[in-house]
Motif scaffolding. Sequence first.
Motif, PDB file in Angstrom:
ATOM      1  N   LEU A  18      14.639   2.168 -27.192  1.00 38.01           N
ATOM      2  CA  LEU A  18      15.768   2.781 -27.656  1.00 38.01           C
ATOM      3  C   LEU A  18      15.700   4.302 -27.786  1.00 38.01           C
ATOM      4  CD1 LEU A  18      18.524   1.412 -28.735  1.00 38.01           C
ATOM      5  CD2 LEU A  18      17.705   1.724 -31.215  1.00 38.01           C
ATOM      6  N   ALA A  19      16.731   4.987 -27.274  1.00 41.39           N
ATOM      7  CA  ALA A  19      16.856   6.338 -27.119  1.00 41.39           C
ATOM      8  C   ALA A  19      17.898   6.878 -28.234  1.00 41.39           C
ATOM      9  CB  ALA A  19      16.959   7.047 -25.761  1.00 41.39           C
ATOM     10  N   HIS A  20      17.570   8.142 -28.690  1.00 36.00           N
ATOM     11  CA  HIS A  20      18.548   8.698 -29.618  1.00 36.00           C
ATOM     12  C   HIS A  20      19.697   9.374 -29.165  1.00 36.00           C
ATOM     13  CE1 HIS A  20      17.043  12.717 -28.504  1.00 36.00           C
ATOM     14  NE2 HIS A  20      15.960  12.026 -28.265  1.00 36.00           N
ATOM     15  N   MET A  26      14.751  10.474 -33.188  1.00 39.30           N
ATOM     16  CA  MET A  26      14.801   9.120 -33.273  1.00 39.30           C
ATOM     17  C   MET A  26      14.304   8.464 -34.652  1.00 39.30           C
ATOM     18  SD  MET A  26      10.799   8.736 -31.574  1.00 39.30           S
ATOM     19  CE  MET A  26       9.461   9.405 -32.396  1.00 39.30           C
ATOM     20  N   MET A  31      19.532   6.007 -36.715  1.00 36.95           N
ATOM     21  CA  MET A  31      18.495   5.289 -36.063  1.00 36.95           C
ATOM     22  C   MET A  31      17.496   4.404 -36.794  1.00 36.95           C
ATOM     23  SD  MET A  31      18.755   5.930 -32.652  1.00 36.95           S
ATOM     24  CE  MET A  31      17.164   5.870 -31.920  1.00 36.95           C
ATOM     25  N   ARG A  47      11.270   3.197 -30.228  1.00 34.58           N
ATOM     26  CA  ARG A  47      12.111   4.303 -30.115  1.00 34.58           C
ATOM     27  C   ARG A  47      11.055   5.633 -29.454  1.00 34.58           C
ATOM     28  NH1 ARG A  47      13.946   5.135 -36.221  1.00 34.58           N
ATOM     29  NH2 ARG A  47      12.169   3.583 -36.414  1.00 34.58           N
ATOM     30  N   PHE A  75      13.810   9.277 -19.269  1.00 35.36           N
ATOM     31  CA  PHE A  75      13.706   7.703 -19.752  1.00 35.36           C
ATOM     32  C   PHE A  75      12.837   7.199 -18.593  1.00 35.36           C
ATOM     33  CE2 PHE A  75      16.878   5.597 -22.449  1.00 35.36           C
ATOM     34  CZ  PHE A  75      16.429   4.155 -22.368  1.00 35.36           C
ATOM     35  N   GLY A  93      20.168   3.022 -26.239  1.00 30.90           N
ATOM     36  CA  GLY A  93      20.383   3.989 -27.039  1.00 30.90           C
ATOM     37  C   GLY A  93      21.612   4.285 -27.724  1.00 30.90           C
ATOM     38  N   LYS A  94      21.571   5.330 -28.803  1.00 29.38           N
ATOM     39  CA  LYS A  94      22.655   5.536 -29.429  1.00 29.38           C
ATOM     40  C   LYS A  94      23.285   6.678 -28.632  1.00 29.38           C
ATOM     41  CE  LYS A  94      25.199   6.422 -33.207  1.00 29.38           C
ATOM     42  NZ  LYS A  94      26.148   7.277 -32.448  1.00 29.38           N
ATOM     43  N   GLY A  97      21.879   8.637 -25.883  1.00 33.90           N
ATOM     44  CA  GLY A  97      20.626   7.890 -25.497  1.00 33.90           C
ATOM     45  C   GLY A  97      20.984   6.664 -24.518  1.00 33.90           C
ATOM     46  N   CYS A 119      24.211  -0.467 -25.642  1.00 32.26           N
ATOM     47  CA  CYS A 119      24.479   0.657 -26.038  1.00 32.26           C
ATOM     48  C   CYS A 119      25.082   0.713 -27.283  1.00 32.26           C
ATOM     49  CB  CYS A 119      25.497   1.301 -24.931  1.00 32.26           C
ATOM     50  SG  CYS A 119      24.838   1.610 -23.354  1.00 32.26           S
TER      51      CYS A 119
END
Length: 213
Positions: A18-20, A26, A31, A47, A75, A93-94, A97, A119
């Motif tokens: 998971l990316a920020h 993160m 998150m 993360r 990534f 990710g968020k 991300g 996502c």
Amino acid sequence: MVDFLFDGPEDARVTLLLAHGAGAAMDSGTMNAATAALAAEGIRVVRFEFAYMASRRTPAGPKPPPKAEKVMPEFLAAVAALGPVAGPLLIGGKSMGGRVASMVADGLHARGEIAGLVCLGYPFHPPGKPEQLRTAHLIGMTTPALIVQGTRDPFGTSDEVPGYGLSDQIEVLWMEDGDHDLKPRKAISGFTAAQHLKTMAQAVAAFAARIAP
């Protein structure tokens, strides 16, 4: 060298890298809350941070977010650094991300390196600029994907997104009255942020079970 944060069961059946988002690290509150909900559903969450965000932890200080295309290699490097995991690997990710994850997903999926994409609050367009769509690559996407979106997200509302012609590989789960962080107004929706995050996490677990039984 990629610094990871690990949460959730070490023997989890599913791992989510998971990316920020563009403006929050993160380990931001958003998150942390999303990760805790996912871990509670038995998902192993990993993360990491893009270099511009990680810079804020060094003497160099914070840097502005680059264009999403610029961090696609980062990534891919995070996927490679994580290496093989037990069971299926999802990436996502968020906000930004998730967008970056979506831009590298098809290549990874075609090579059998990931099972799917998640996502949380996809930035379909900048707030107030619905004409600047970020959906071209989503129309022909071949990777199974789940987008969890608040119905009043200024980056793409429930009135706008159904008209974008997204790939039939993409599922969209709408969080009633949710904003870009999936947070609802309880007095209006009757839901709390915790309830929405639990629903999100349960949906991710169910999605993973469907695409990688």
